[in-house]
Design an enzyme around this catalytic site. Structure first.
Site, short mmCIF file in Angstrom:
data_model
loop_
_atom_site.label_atom_id
_atom_site.label_comp_id
_atom_site.label_asym_id
_atom_site.label_seq_id
_atom_site.Cartn_x
_atom_site.Cartn_y
_atom_site.Cartn_z
N GLU A 269 0.94 -1.20 -0.16
CA GLU A 269 0.10 -0.50 -0.04
C GLU A 269 0.34 1.26 0.17
OE1 GLU A 269 -1.55 3.20 0.94
OE2 GLU A 269 -1.66 2.52 2.63
N CYS A 303 -2.02 9.52 2.72
CA CYS A 303 -0.84 8.52 1.37
C CYS A 303 -2.60 9.16 0.16
CB CYS A 303 -0.83 7.23 1.67
SG CYS A 303 -2.68 6.29 2.55
N GLU A 400 4.79 13.36 -4.45
CA GLU A 400 3.66 13.19 -4.00
C GLU A 400 4.72 14.07 -2.65
OE1 GLU A 400 1.39 9.80 -0.87
OE2 GLU A 400 3.67 9.28 -1.58
#
Length: 795
Positions: A269, A303, A400
């Site tokens: 993940e 995230c 990110e």
């Protein structure tokens, strides 16, 4: 202001300080002397050689405690303890394991305030988030998975635990990630070695104490603290059967490579760059509040943070003004103050990364705006930041940042919104805002993300799977699909390894009449057409006795490129109804029945008469079976404890590649390609290396069975060479590789760059003649990916 209105008085009010009492938590730290060893075999163990490192409060810089720095020796001790505890844990009745999980949930609630304060001290997030979101969800996961432990044998028949599971969790939701990982692992009957994040290890260690308090058998849960080298030792340990990792995409790639040569099951993940899509008919005030949760929750260190704001052009100016006004009203400060909205960044290195990427965004021409919020005199803080005039390729739109930074862009039509939303290497989450349910659900279904929230954001529940597409990783946390990550078929462990194929071992006999070769020179099958190979070369195909049977094209990189392009053009197959896909497979079964004797006669030269006839017979059955599955393998609707439903949709992965096994040339091909096709995927298949001539029979079958061009493409050639091209191709979304161990390991290594889903037989011999091993849910579980769409309802 004696004559002021109530509204004026309300606007003039100032927040007073509302600090949470940290005394109980600090006393708990003092009880351990502010120094923690590893938790191994139910006992606190000092580090064998690594010494200790400091974990500090990011809001003040003050030292909280010293924590053991794990080495390979510590990891080895923890794995040994987990291995020793495994037989006893698995020997317990499901009800007994369920009671332990239930007890852990109760214990978390009993100590909830202490855990919430400890989380805030160690991480820097506001206490309201730790207290009201994180800790209740921790308890919820243990309650929920206590239920799966109870029902395991009924709901997952013929499935067993992986064994010893290595788990590595990040620093943004430290205790919640512990629950996400440990609860399903224990419910499935595994034992665990967990490594918490270096920056935030304290709540994991507090959880270890809870394990002792509920009497969990020693060694079932082991916690080894340390930095990246500790995690690397856990990943590399040969005694670990599965790795579950949550963290950055870069580290995920490294883990994929590190585990490639092993049989370790892997779930990842990883990162995200989630779109927050607002249409002109949306409730803008609600959308703004959603953005506060979407990007400024946990200082943006999430995230699935909605870090890309996509606004319909007609409301962009109005929405931007509302957003700036709301940003100016946010309270930034001490995380233990219950009125704080934005707390501290977790560490200096993360703060510097945020500052560097923001500066790069400005240098690329984007407009940067920040409210004039005062920063505390000490600690690691960063103001909420809004970028406008952002180009879709800008670093702030693609990278990110993992901080309180929002990049805003505009769109005109729903189609353009979907294109912008999917313009990323990631695919973790998305949020769609519209008062039109038709628009919202249509867009939600088209966005490539594992979770989509409609008119809401950042909703989580243990019953609803969470996980990503593409470079956001694979596997799911929570729900039935999350349980599957910690189980595997019982028969798989008993499967014997395939022997490595010795090059040149087949006896070669050149004697054959030239006239018999004319009809057995097949072509590639791309886009529904027979095509010649780019190389202009062919490969001989010989019988078991060495007799030349014919030739097949030597496919290369360009042929794979053409096949992938054909598959991408045929993506409309995924929107065909399940009934339509079933009818195509039924028709193919009918046609294979009519041509069965002919196909079996040719196949007999390689596998023998009886096995060939059996392959054809079972091939017809397999076509019927997956036609039957087409409208039976369906999604579910979850009812989480909110005013929402979560629609778990089984969705096609996209473009899938298959390296077929050398054995069972016909049945092996059908057993792997059919579940992908019935799921709505388009396939590039490399047929059996022992009898690639089967391609000629297969494409004639598909041509006469109304299979749309591009849905199934066949490229013959050397499997190892074609596998590498397919694994590295960025437009191939999944790779199924069945063969000997080295080929499977090479597939995992080669796919690390783009982190596509890779599924292999781990070099084991699969009996495709067995219905138990050769078809069914195990294959369909890998042919679909689950998307959870959260839809609000009610008053």
């Amino acid at each position: 202001m004696a004559n002021a209105s109530v509204a004026e008085k309300f606007r003039s009010m100032e927040y007073g300080a509302a600090p949470e009492d940290s005394g109980n938590t600090l006393a708990w730290l003092d009880r351990f002397g502010r120094r923690f060893g590893h938790f191994i075999g139910g006992k606190w163990q000092p580090p064998k050689a690594g010494g200790y490192f400091v974990t500090a409060d990011p809001s003040t810089g003050e030292k909280l405690a010293e924590v053991a720095a794990g080495t390979a020796a510590d990891v080895n001790a923890a794995v040994r303890a987990a291995r020793a505890a495994l037989p006893r844990w698995q020997a317990l009745a499901p009800h007994a394991r369920a009671r332990f999980l239930y007890a852990l949930a109760r214990q978390v609630l009993k100590h909830s305030r202490r855990l919430a304060v400890l989380e805030t001290l160690d991480n820097g997030k506001p206490i309201r988030e730790s207290r009201d979101i994180d800790i209740p969800l921790v308890a919820r996961h243990f309650y929920y998975h206590a239920g799966w432990a109870q029902l395991l044998e009924q709901e997952f028949p013929d499935q067993g635990a992986c064994g010893v599971v290595g788990q590595i969790v990040p620093w943004n939701f430290p205790l919640l990630m512990v629950a996400w990982k440990i609860a399903p692992a224990l419910a499935a009957g595994n034992t665990v070695v967990l490594k918490p994040a270096e920056f935030t290890p304290l709540t994991a260690l507090a959880f270890a104490e809870l394990c002792n308090e509920v009497g969990l058998p020693p060694g079932v849960v082991n916690i080894v603290t340390g930095d990246g080298t500790t995690g690397a030792a856990l990943v590399a340990h040969p005694g670990v059967d599965k790795i579950a990792f949550t963290g950055s995409t870069e580290v995920g790639r490294a883990i994929r490579r590190a585990t490639a040569d092993s049989h370790k099951k892997l779930s990842l993940e990883l990162g995200g760059k989630s779109p927050f899509v607002v249409f002109e008919d949306a409730d803008l005030d609600s959308a703004v509040e959603g953005l506060v949760d979407g990007i400024w929750l946990n200082q943006g260190q999430v995230c699935c943070a909605g870090s890309r704001l996509l606004m319909q052009e007609s409301i962009a100016i109005e929405l931007t003004k509302k957003l700036q006004a709301r940003m100016a009203a946010l309270r930034l400060g001490a995380p233990l103050d219950k009125t704080t909205d934005i707390g501290a960044i977790v560490a200096q290195v993360q703060l510097e990364r945020i500052e560097r990427l923001v500066a790069q965004g400005v240098a690329e021409g984007a407009s940067c705006w920040q409210p004039e919020l005062p920063l505390p005199a000490r600690g690691l803080y960063y103001r909420p930041t809004l970028f406008t005039n952002v180009h879709p390729t800008s670093v702030v739109a693609q990278t990110e940042i993992f901080g309180p930074v929002l990049a805003a862009m505009t769109f005109r039509t729903p189609t353009e919104a979907v294109e912008l939303a999917n313009n990323t290497a990631y695919g973790l989450a998305a949020s769609v805002w519209s008062e039109s349910v038709n628009v919202a659900l249509q867009v939600a279904a088209q966005i490539k993300a594992g979770v989509v929230w409609v008119n809401s954001t950042n909703l989580f529940d243990a019953a609803c799977g969470f996980g990503g597409y593409r470079e956001s990783g694979y596997g799911r946390e929570g729900g039935r699909e999350g349980m599957r990550e910690y189980l595997e078929p019982l028969w798989l462990r008993k499967a014997a390894p395939l022997p490595a194929r010795a090059a040149g071992s087949r006896r070669r006999t050149p004697s054959v009449e030239a006239g018999k070769l004319i009809d057995r020179t097949v072509k590639l099958y791309i886009g529904g057409k027979q095509v010649r190979p780019d190389s202009g070369y062919s490969i001989e195909c010989r019988s078991r006795t060495g007799v030349l049977l014919g030739e097949t094209p030597l496919g290369n990189r360009k042929d794979i490129r053409n096949a992938v392009e054909a598959a991408r053009r045929a993506q409309h197959w995924s929107s065909a109804s399940a009934h339509q896909r079933a009818q195509v497979l039924y028709y193919a079964a009918e046609n294979l029945t009519q041509r069965g004797e002919e196909v079996a006669a040719r196949l007999a030269a390689v596998v023998g008469s009886r096995p060939a006839a059996e392959e054809v017979r079972l091939g017809v059955e397999r076509l019927f079976a997956y036609a039957a599955w087409a409208d039976k393998y369906e999604g579910v609707v979850h009812s989480p404890p909110f005013r929402n439903i979560s629609v778990a949709m089984n969705e096609a992965i996209g473009t899938a590649a298959v390296i077929c096994p050398a054995e069972a040339p016909l049945l092996g091909f059908l057993s792997l390609v059919l579940p992908l096709v019935v799921a709505g995927n388009c396939v590039i298949a490399v047929p059996s290396a022992s009898y690639p001539l089967i391609a000629g029979d297969l494409y004639q079958l598909f041509d006469t069975s109304d299979v749309p061009g591009g849905v199934i493409n066949i490229v013959t050639g050397r499997p190892a060479e074609l596998m590498k091209v397919l694994a590295e191709h960025d437009d191939v979304d999944a790779l199924w590789c069945y063969g000997e161990q080295e080929l499977c390991a090479a597939a995992k290594r080669s796919s690390a760059g783009n982190l596509k889903q890779v599924w292999t037989n781990e070099g084991r011999r699969i009996n495709f003649f067995s219905t138990r091993e050769g078809e069914g849910r195990w294959y369909l579980d890998h042919a679909f990916q689950v998307k959870n769409i959260w839809v609000p309802y009610g008053e």
